[in-house]
Design an enzyme around this catalytic site. Structure first.
Site, PDB file in Angstrom:
ATOM      1  N   HIS A 138       1.117 -10.109  -5.861  1.00  0.00           N
ATOM      2  CA  HIS A 138       0.152  -9.087  -5.445  1.00  0.00           C
ATOM      3  C   HIS A 138       0.548  -7.713  -5.986  1.00  0.00           C
ATOM      4  CE1 HIS A 138       2.268  -8.380  -1.298  1.00  0.00           C
ATOM      5  NE2 HIS A 138       2.661  -7.468  -2.151  1.00  0.00           N
ATOM      6  N   GLU A 143      -4.226  -9.638  -3.068  1.00  0.00           N
ATOM      7  CA  GLU A 143      -3.554 -10.925  -2.931  1.00  0.00           C
ATOM      8  C   GLU A 143      -4.110 -11.915  -3.962  1.00  0.00           C
ATOM      9  OE1 GLU A 143      -1.074 -11.144  -1.099  1.00  0.00           O
ATOM     10  OE2 GLU A 143      -1.263  -9.853   0.645  1.00  0.00           O
TER      11      GLU A 143
HETATM   12  P1  PGA Z   1       8.693  -4.104  -1.935  1.00  0.00           P
HETATM   13  O1  PGA Z   1       7.169  -4.499  -1.921  1.00  0.00           O
HETATM   14  O2  PGA Z   1       8.815  -2.919  -2.834  1.00  0.00           O
HETATM   15  O3  PGA Z   1       9.007  -3.771  -0.498  1.00  0.00           O
HETATM   16  O4  PGA Z   1       9.450  -5.278  -2.464  1.00  0.00           O
HETATM   17  C1  PGA Z   1       6.467  -4.613  -3.122  1.00  0.00           C
HETATM   18  C2  PGA Z   1       5.089  -5.162  -2.855  1.00  0.00           C
HETATM   19  O5  PGA Z   1       4.948  -6.040  -1.973  1.00  0.00           O
HETATM   20  O6  PGA Z   1       4.147  -4.729  -3.532  1.00  0.00           O
END
Ligand code: PGA
Length: 245
Positions: A138, A143
């Protein structure tokens, strides 16, 4: 796609911050798309340090954040607006009136999405969009299965995304069920994209992003079509790409 391989999180933060800072120095009126999550936190810290030491000014930049939860006010510590204030905006000289978020507390959310899209266009589009990536590919809250031609829209969060984000809330039941997010088409219209990834939990996602089929089942794969993407990632996140090269 340009790949910048960094040795650790510290270097990722410095390299990414430098790219943003240079963009802002070159164009003090730039429109920057910001992301939340764990990955860009250190980048924002470096930008704050630089602002204090070198006086890089954000006074005339415009910001558009990728996404926001439905139902959380800016004062709610779990809202992305709160995150941005706490981790960046309150420490630099960006003007409040230049900060833009999709407002997930509006009654008419469809209309809010259209207004957000119009607002981005009015400012001439996003010059530099910062992105993280989810393990399922995503980008923003787009999603798997999100149409590539999607504009800013309302999404129902998947159980895995709610689970991943539950760490910031008291319990998973407190994680909102919906969010507003820039669409894939909105993101693709950015003139330049800076995607940050760190650690082995992103290895598979980076591999699929760079070498997989361009398919709505894996939203980030669409970035292969964008003319100016820079990926800053550590050797763990890049390990499969390196192994298959
Ligand atoms: P994260 O999330 O930087 O906390 O790994 C990235 C995302 O889910 O887009």
């Amino acid at each position: 796609m340009d790949i910048i391989k960094v040795k650790d999180h510290e270097e990722l933060n410095s390299v990414a911050a430098k790219i943003v800072i240079e963009k802002v120095k070159k164009n003090p009126n730039a429109t920057i798309g910001f992301a939340t999550g764990g990955t860009p936190l250190g980048t924002y810290k470096k930008m704050i340090e630089d602002h204090r030491q070198n006086k890089t000014s954000y006074r005339n930049i415009r910001s558009f954040n990728l996404d926001e939860y439905v139902g959380l006010t800016p004062e709610n510590p779990n809202s992305y607006r709160f995150y941005m204030e706490k981790n960046l905006f309150s420490h630099i000289d960006i003007q409040k009136s230049n900060i833009h978020f999709p407002d997930g507390t509006k009654i008419d959310l469809e209309r809010e999405c259209t207004n957000y899209e119009t607002s981005i266009k009015r400012f001439g589009g996003i010059d530099l969009q910062i992105l993280g990536i989810g393990r399922n590919g995503h980008i923003g809250f787009n999603e798997p299965g999100t149409p590539f031609d999607s504009q800013t829209h309302i999404v129902e969060l998947t159980p895995s995304t709610r689970q991943a984000n539950a760490r910031y809330f008291m319990s998973i039941n407190d994680v909102p069920t919906h969010a507003l997010t820039m669409g894939i088409a909105t993101i693709l219209k950015s003139k330049e994209i800076l995607l940050l990834a760190f650690g082995e939990e992103k290895t598979e996602a980076i591999h699929r992003l760079m070498t997989g089929d361009i398919d709505e089942k894996f939203p980030a794969s669409v970035l292969q079509k964008h003319p100016k993407v820079t990926i800053v990632a550590d050797s763990k996140a890049l390990s499969e790409v390196i192994a298959s090269a």
